[in-house]
Scaffold this motif. Structure first.
Motif: not given
Length: 354
Positions: A149-150, A179-180, A213-214, A241-243
């Motif tokens: 995870y980053l 996780e962006n 799509d996060g 992961s776009l969140t």
């Protein structure tokens, strides 16, 4: 980009109804934990807290895609993943109160949280290489994998490039889950990198990068599950992961100082993932008022018990500062320990001004 909610019936996805309810239950648990942890920190019950509200779909969806024996390499913000991986809530709270990270006797295959940015990435690549070496030695197939995870800010650190390069060269069974959330503390993504995306960075290291799509836990589940299958076959994957982080970077941060109110982001990315998933599952006939109420009541009871458990544990012994630095204390560590004990004999820490 892989998106499901609002476009696909649940029956057409990799999650069945029981699996979807389990993901939803863990998202409720994660949301309640984050809100309770924030309140506890605000009244001085524990040290700083890194909120993850708005990222529950990404973290819980990814955690449910992992096999029980897969290794998670977490950071300080991936606590929803740890909860979904059955790390006791009391352990996470005790860590924030100064205790060793895994206080209970559980055996979840998680590395300690990485507090320095990106330091966990080479660790994950190295663990993946070790999995390959063991399989070669035993003449077996690689069955385990690692999920690293980053955050998007980690992609600007040298450790990101080192870890990704080693994973690509040595075919390490690793999924890098970035996780962006659009903000690396106060730095927006467009000032973080000139690349079209973070996912495209994987091409430089010889493996695939994908976006998802996060805020859609079903899409994250499917994407990470596919990525893990690929990783076990010797092809690591970078999942972007776009969140969106709804709250502050940490409890010492004020996002109003740098984040504009009219951010130009699509609604699916800024929408609340818990509410969005609940609406979807209601429309699919998978959850109802009774189930949702039960999830919330159970989450509250779990957190009440976790707080009670943490409060029943005494203050951490000062020697814990030194006992867990290395497998065995070194002479230099012993000297530092002796100095601190001598200082404490002459000073009351409660009366010190820092």
């Amino acid at each position: 980009m892989h998106r499901v909610i609002g476009e696909t019936d649940l029956s057409e996805t990799a999650l069945d109804e029981d699996g979807a309810r389990a993901v939803f239950r863990d998202m409720i648990r994660a949301r309640h934990f984050d809100e309770r942890a924030l309140a506890l920190q605000r009244r001085g019950w524990m040290s700083g807290w890194p909120p993850y509200k708005g990222q529950e779909g990404s973290q819980v969806g990814a955690a449910h895609a992992m096999a029980d024996d897969d290794w998670l390499f977490p950071t300080y913000r991936s606590n929803a993943m740890q909860l979904a991986r059955d790390v006791p809530a009391s352990d996470i709270l005790l860590f924030r109160r100064g205790h060793a990270e895994y206080h209970s006797d559980h055996d979840v295959p998680n590395f300690p949280q990485a507090i320095p940015i990106a330091s966990q990435i080479p660790h994950a690549a190295g663990a993946g290489m070790a999995m390959n070496y063991e399989a070669t030695r035993d003449d077996t197939e690689v069955t385990d994998a690692a999920v690293c995870y980053l955050g998007d800010g980690a992609t600007s650190e040298g450790d990101f490039h080192v870890g990704m390069n080693f994973a690509g060269v040595f075919d390490a069974p690793v999924v890098f889950l970035c996780e962006n959330n659009n903000w690396a503390i106060s730095l927006p993504r467009e000032r973080q990198t000139a690349s079209e995306s973070i996912a495209v960075k994987a091409e430089a290291y010889g493996f695939e990068g994908v976006q998802v799509d996060g805020n859609d836990p079903v899409a994250v589940y499917e994407t990470v599950a596919d990525a893990l299958d690929s990783a076990r076959d010797g092809d690591p994957v970078l999942v972007e992961s776009l969140t969106y982080r709804q709250g502050a970077h940490t409890t010492s941060d004020d996002p109003d100082r740098y984040r504009p109110e009219d951010e130009d982001l699509p609604e699916w990315r800024t929408a609340d993932p818990v509410e969005r998933f609940e609406t979807y599952l209601r429309e699919q006939g998978v959850v109802d008022d009774e189930f949702v109420a039960e999830c919330r009541e159970d989450a509250k009871a779990e957190l009440d018990d976790a707080v009670d458990t943490a409060e029943a544990v005494g203050e951490p012994d000062v020697d814990e500062l030194f006992d867990y630095v290395y497998a065995e204390r070194t002479p230099r560590i012993d000297d530092q320990r002796a100095w601190l004990h001598e200082w404490l004999e002459d000073h009351d820490p409660q009366e010190q001004e820092f």
